[in-house]
Scaffold this motif. Structure first.
Motif, PDB file in Angstrom:
ATOM      1  N   GLY A 144       0.830  -1.195   0.000  1.00 30.03           N
ATOM      2  CA  GLY A 144       0.000   0.000   0.000  1.00 30.03           C
ATOM      3  C   GLY A 144       0.863   1.243   0.000  1.00 30.03           C
ATOM      4  O   GLY A 144       2.059   1.195  -0.333  1.00 30.03           O
ATOM      5  N   GLU A 145       0.312   2.343   0.430  1.00 35.34           N
ATOM      6  CA  GLU A 145       1.008   3.621   0.377  1.00 35.34           C
ATOM      7  C   GLU A 145       2.275   3.610   1.222  1.00 35.34           C
ATOM      8  O   GLU A 145       3.278   4.235   0.865  1.00 35.34           O
ATOM      9  N   HIS A 146       2.255   2.917   2.351  1.00 35.77           N
ATOM     10  CA  HIS A 146       3.391   2.927   3.270  1.00 35.77           C
ATOM     11  C   HIS A 146       4.214   1.640   3.211  1.00 35.77           C
ATOM     12  O   HIS A 146       4.977   1.360   4.130  1.00 35.77           O
ATOM     13  N   PHE A 147       4.074   0.903   2.135  1.00 33.13           N
ATOM     14  CA  PHE A 147       4.828  -0.355   2.018  1.00 33.13           C
ATOM     15  C   PHE A 147       6.328  -0.067   1.907  1.00 33.13           C
ATOM     16  O   PHE A 147       6.742   0.863   1.213  1.00 33.13           O
ATOM     17  N   LEU A 148       7.127  -0.849   2.602  1.00 29.69           N
ATOM     18  CA  LEU A 148       8.582  -0.663   2.607  1.00 29.69           C
ATOM     19  C   LEU A 148       9.216  -1.575   1.557  1.00 29.69           C
ATOM     20  O   LEU A 148       9.324  -2.781   1.758  1.00 29.69           O
ATOM     21  N   PHE A 149       9.631  -0.989   0.447  1.00 28.24           N
ATOM     22  CA  PHE A 149      10.241  -1.769  -0.625  1.00 28.24           C
ATOM     23  C   PHE A 149      11.706  -2.043  -0.289  1.00 28.24           C
ATOM     24  O   PHE A 149      12.543  -1.150  -0.316  1.00 28.24           O
ATOM     25  N   ARG A 150      12.011  -3.289   0.023  1.00 26.10           N
ATOM     26  CA  ARG A 150      13.370  -3.680   0.356  1.00 26.10           C
ATOM     27  C   ARG A 150      14.124  -4.198  -0.871  1.00 26.10           C
ATOM     28  O   ARG A 150      15.208  -3.751  -1.191  1.00 26.10           O
ATOM     29  N   TYR A 151      13.502  -5.143  -1.533  1.00 25.01           N
ATOM     30  CA  TYR A 151      14.140  -5.887  -2.625  1.00 25.01           C
ATOM     31  C   TYR A 151      14.046  -5.164  -3.962  1.00 25.01           C
ATOM     32  O   TYR A 151      15.001  -5.163  -4.745  1.00 25.01           O
ATOM     33  N   SER A 152      12.912  -4.569  -4.243  1.00 26.95           N
ATOM     34  CA  SER A 152      12.640  -3.998  -5.565  1.00 26.95           C
ATOM     35  C   SER A 152      13.681  -2.952  -5.952  1.00 26.95           C
ATOM     36  O   SER A 152      13.917  -1.998  -5.219  1.00 26.95           O
ATOM     37  N   GLY A 153      14.298  -3.163  -7.093  1.00 29.97           N
ATOM     38  CA  GLY A 153      15.293  -2.234  -7.608  1.00 29.97           C
ATOM     39  C   GLY A 153      16.688  -2.524  -7.129  1.00 29.97           C
ATOM     40  O   GLY A 153      17.640  -2.498  -7.910  1.00 29.97           O
ATOM     41  N   ALA A 154      16.858  -2.804  -5.835  1.00 29.25           N
ATOM     42  CA  ALA A 154      18.190  -3.096  -5.290  1.00 29.25           C
ATOM     43  C   ALA A 154      18.583  -4.545  -5.521  1.00 29.25           C
ATOM     44  O   ALA A 154      19.745  -4.866  -5.729  1.00 29.25           O
ATOM     45  N   PHE A 155      17.608  -5.451  -5.430  1.00 21.96           N
ATOM     46  CA  PHE A 155      17.806  -6.887  -5.615  1.00 21.96           C
ATOM     47  C   PHE A 155      18.718  -7.467  -4.531  1.00 21.96           C
ATOM     48  O   PHE A 155      19.126  -6.754  -3.619  1.00 21.96           O
ATOM     49  N   SER A 156      18.991  -8.741  -4.628  1.00 14.50           N
ATOM     50  CA  SER A 156      19.715  -9.414  -3.546  1.00 14.50           C
ATOM     51  C   SER A 156      20.549 -10.556  -4.103  1.00 14.50           C
ATOM     52  O   SER A 156      20.133 -11.211  -5.071  1.00 14.50           O
ATOM     53  N   PRO A 157      21.716 -10.823  -3.505  1.00 17.15           N
ATOM     54  CA  PRO A 157      22.474 -12.018  -3.907  1.00 17.15           C
ATOM     55  C   PRO A 157      21.811 -13.304  -3.442  1.00 17.15           C
ATOM     56  O   PRO A 157      22.194 -14.384  -3.876  1.00 17.15           O
ATOM     57  N   ASN A 158      20.807 -13.186  -2.572  1.00 20.45           N
ATOM     58  CA  ASN A 158      20.092 -14.358  -2.046  1.00 20.45           C
ATOM     59  C   ASN A 158      18.584 -14.147  -2.139  1.00 20.45           C
ATOM     60  O   ASN A 158      17.917 -13.897  -1.125  1.00 20.45           O
ATOM     61  N   PRO A 159      18.008 -14.227  -3.335  1.00 21.64           N
ATOM     62  CA  PRO A 159      16.560 -14.035  -3.500  1.00 21.64           C
ATOM     63  C   PRO A 159      15.793 -15.300  -3.120  1.00 21.64           C
ATOM     64  O   PRO A 159      15.579 -16.192  -3.944  1.00 21.64           O
ATOM     65  N   PHE A 160      15.381 -15.395  -1.872  1.00 20.50           N
ATOM     66  CA  PHE A 160      14.781 -16.618  -1.353  1.00 20.50           C
ATOM     67  C   PHE A 160      13.415 -16.932  -1.955  1.00 20.50           C
ATOM     68  O   PHE A 160      12.889 -18.014  -1.715  1.00 20.50           O
ATOM     69  N   HIS A 161      12.855 -16.022  -2.717  1.00 20.51           N
ATOM     70  CA  HIS A 161      11.554 -16.287  -3.312  1.00 20.51           C
ATOM     71  C   HIS A 161      11.669 -16.975  -4.676  1.00 20.51           C
ATOM     72  O   HIS A 161      10.653 -17.393  -5.222  1.00 20.51           O
ATOM     73  N   ASN A 162      12.888 -17.100  -5.214  1.00 16.99           N
ATOM     74  CA  ASN A 162      13.040 -17.656  -6.561  1.00 16.99           C
ATOM     75  C   ASN A 162      13.759 -18.993  -6.523  1.00 16.99           C
ATOM     76  O   ASN A 162      14.976 -19.057  -6.323  1.00 16.99           O
ATOM     77  N   ALA A 163      13.007 -20.060  -6.716  1.00 13.92           N
ATOM     78  CA  ALA A 163      13.547 -21.410  -6.547  1.00 13.92           C
ATOM     79  C   ALA A 163      14.559 -21.775  -7.625  1.00 13.92           C
ATOM     80  O   ALA A 163      15.563 -22.446  -7.326  1.00 13.92           O
ATOM     81  N   THR A 164      14.343 -21.362  -8.870  1.00 16.03           N
ATOM     82  CA  THR A 164      15.250 -21.775  -9.937  1.00 16.03           C
ATOM     83  C   THR A 164      16.623 -21.125  -9.789  1.00 16.03           C
ATOM     84  O   THR A 164      17.650 -21.743 -10.081  1.00 16.03           O
ATOM     85  N   TYR A 165      16.664 -19.867  -9.344  1.00 14.77           N
ATOM     86  CA  TYR A 165      17.947 -19.209  -9.070  1.00 14.77           C
ATOM     87  C   TYR A 165      18.717 -20.004  -8.021  1.00 14.77           C
ATOM     88  O   TYR A 165      19.905 -20.292  -8.176  1.00 14.77           O
ATOM     89  N   LEU A 166      18.036 -20.353  -6.927  1.00 11.41           N
ATOM     90  CA  LEU A 166      18.690 -21.066  -5.832  1.00 11.41           C
ATOM     91  C   LEU A 166      19.093 -22.478  -6.245  1.00 11.41           C
ATOM     92  O   LEU A 166      20.139 -22.986  -5.817  1.00 11.41           O
ATOM     93  N   ALA A 167      18.277 -23.115  -7.086  1.00 12.80           N
ATOM     94  CA  ALA A 167      18.578 -24.485  -7.519  1.00 12.80           C
ATOM     95  C   ALA A 167      19.784 -24.536  -8.444  1.00 12.80           C
ATOM     96  O   ALA A 167      20.569 -25.497  -8.410  1.00 12.80           O
ATOM     97  N   ALA A 168      19.958 -23.521  -9.269  1.00 13.54           N
ATOM     98  CA  ALA A 168      21.072 -23.506 -10.222  1.00 13.54           C
ATOM     99  C   ALA A 168      22.370 -23.012  -9.611  1.00 13.54           C
ATOM    100  O   ALA A 168      23.449 -23.239 -10.170  1.00 13.54           O
ATOM    101  N   ARG A 169      22.301 -22.364  -8.470  1.00 13.54           N
ATOM    102  CA  ARG A 169      23.479 -21.695  -7.917  1.00 13.54           C
ATOM    103  C   ARG A 169      24.655 -22.630  -7.604  1.00 13.54           C
ATOM    104  O   ARG A 169      25.807 -22.245  -7.856  1.00 13.54           O
TER     105      ARG A 169
END
Length: 423
Positions: A144-169
């Motif tokens: 919503g209006e006050h949502f804290l965007f942590r990941y969006s735009g900055a991204f992460s070396p450990n994106p725990f929401h993406n299984a294929t990235y983690l599986a291929a690593r």
């Protein structure tokens, strides 16, 4: 007791941390698999439909994770099978990174304390994330209006929401290390068959067949380096160029198969292939790209800055144990940054046209580049701490920024673990 710790301390410390990490992974991926509480955003439910043979709107031409999931589904439910698959593959990364860390740090049988530190560093690396204000810790507001965007735009070396990235690593780490070894010696060899080339080729192919994102940036990086060396050497190394180059052919063929839909505009019925445009995809996630890069890459950039500032300190250059010649700078740190730069450039300028522009699929290669710069920078910092090459205040600043990344990364894991939006 001291003899026992020297002999078994490394295995025990790593084993305990590994079991804790794997257990947390298993709970998270199981929750994502069953959509626990209805709030877990993940593609895993679609992957489960894939291993069940259910037709979906998505095509996954990278089968390794699905093959393993289908095999395990013969003995348990599809949900448990996929959760176990992703947990096992992601946890394998920890084992491989641990071997790399101990090797690069030159740890022997008498380095029990440093092996324990190495074990801890592995899992700190695997929880590191993008930076954000510490006042955000524990605050999980709804979108919503006050949502804290942590990941969006900055991204992460450990994106725990993406299984294929983690599986291929894990296979990406093997392919990266294979590239380090092969790029260092291919011009000195005169053979068409080389065990190191073959192992690198296999690791790269398996990584590609699990998720091709890392392959794109690594292959481009290797290709640029090899062509540059060929031209700089006035084409004297043409034979060596082809002797190593042919080992990329299996991966090239698989990439052509995987990306034929993208390049022919057959992605999802609306896509039009690959587009060229500056920040076209990135700006869909963040409007201040420079700040996003700094939030995601503060630690590696700081280590790079201090390495540059201390490059002449004592005129002492590092040597990778078991590789290279004395007095020659280690290639693994340089290659990590080269992979990152290629990933950065591809994400800055390339995007998938149509509705897939917001998927930002070129960001995955960028995030692999982030991971390898984090890995290389952490090893450099551990080396400098162990040898005291840098002043204490420099080490303290670097460890402080890394600790900030870890604190934010653990908090981000908590966001995903509790089923809140990963954004």
């Amino acid at each position: 007791m001291e003899r026992f710790w020297k002999k078994w301390g490394n295995i025990l410390s790593f084993g305990i941390l590994f079991l804790c990490y794997a257990a947390l992974n298993m709970v998270l991926f199981h929750r994502q698999s069953v959509n626990y509480g209805g709030g877990y955003m993940s593609d895993i439910p679609t992957y489960i439909e894939k291993i069940q043979g259910i037709t979906t709107e998505y095509v996954y031409p990278y089968p390794v994770m699905f093959w393993l999931g289908q095999f395990l589904a013969q003995f348990t439910t599809p949900q448990h099978a996929m959760a176990i698959t992703v947990t096992a593959l992601n946890s394998l990364t920890a084992v491989i990174v641990k071997v790399v860390f101990d090797h690069l740090l030159g740890l022997g049988t008498q380095d029990g304390r440093w092996k324990a530190i190495s074990s801890m560093a592995v899992f700190l690396l695997l929880f590191s994330g993008m930076l954000y204000p510490l006042t955000w810790l524990g605050r999980y507001e709804p979108l919503g209006e006050h949502f804290l965007f942590r990941y969006s735009g900055a991204f992460s070396p450990n994106p725990f929401h993406n299984a294929t990235y983690l599986a291929a690593r894990p296979f990406a780490v093997l392919a990266f290390w294979g590239a380090v070894v092969c790029l260092e010696k291919y011009e000195k060899k005169e053979c068409w068959f080389c065990p190191e080339y073959l192992l690198f080729s296999l690791a790269l192919l398996v990584a590609t067949m699990t998720k091709p994102s890392f392959t794109l940036v690594l292959v481009c990086t290797c290709g640029i380096l090899m062509v540059w060396r060929l031209v700089a050497g006035r084409f004297r190394g043409m034979k060596a160029f082809w002797q190593f180059g042919i080992y990329f052919i299996p991966t090239f063929l698989d990439l052509l198969y995987q990306y034929k839909g993208v390049f022919t505009g057959e992605t999802d019925g609306t896509g039009q292939g690959i587009g060229l445009g500056f920040l076209k995809a990135w700006e869909t996630a963040g409007d201040n790209v420079v700040l996003c890069i700094l939030r995601g890459m503060a630690f590696p950039l700081l280590v790079l800055l201090f390495q540059w500032g201390c490059r002449d300190r004592g005129r002492e250059e590092r040597k990778c144990p078991g590789h290279g010649q004395e007095g020659k700078e280690q290639g693994w740190y340089r290659l990590a940054w080269q992979v990152y730069l290629v990933g950065l450039l591809s994400f800055l300028f390339l995007y998938e046209k149509g509705t897939r522009v917001e998927h930002m699929n070129f960001a995955w290669g960028y995030m692999y580049g982030m991971f390898f710069t984090y890995l290389a920078s952490l090893v450099m910092l551990l080396q400098d701490t162990k040898s005291r090459r840098q002043p204490a205040w420099m080490l303290a600043v670097q460890w402080g920024v890394f600790a900030w990344h870890v604190v934010c990364g653990v908090d981000y894991f908590g966001v995903v673990f509790s089923g809140e939006l990963y954004m």
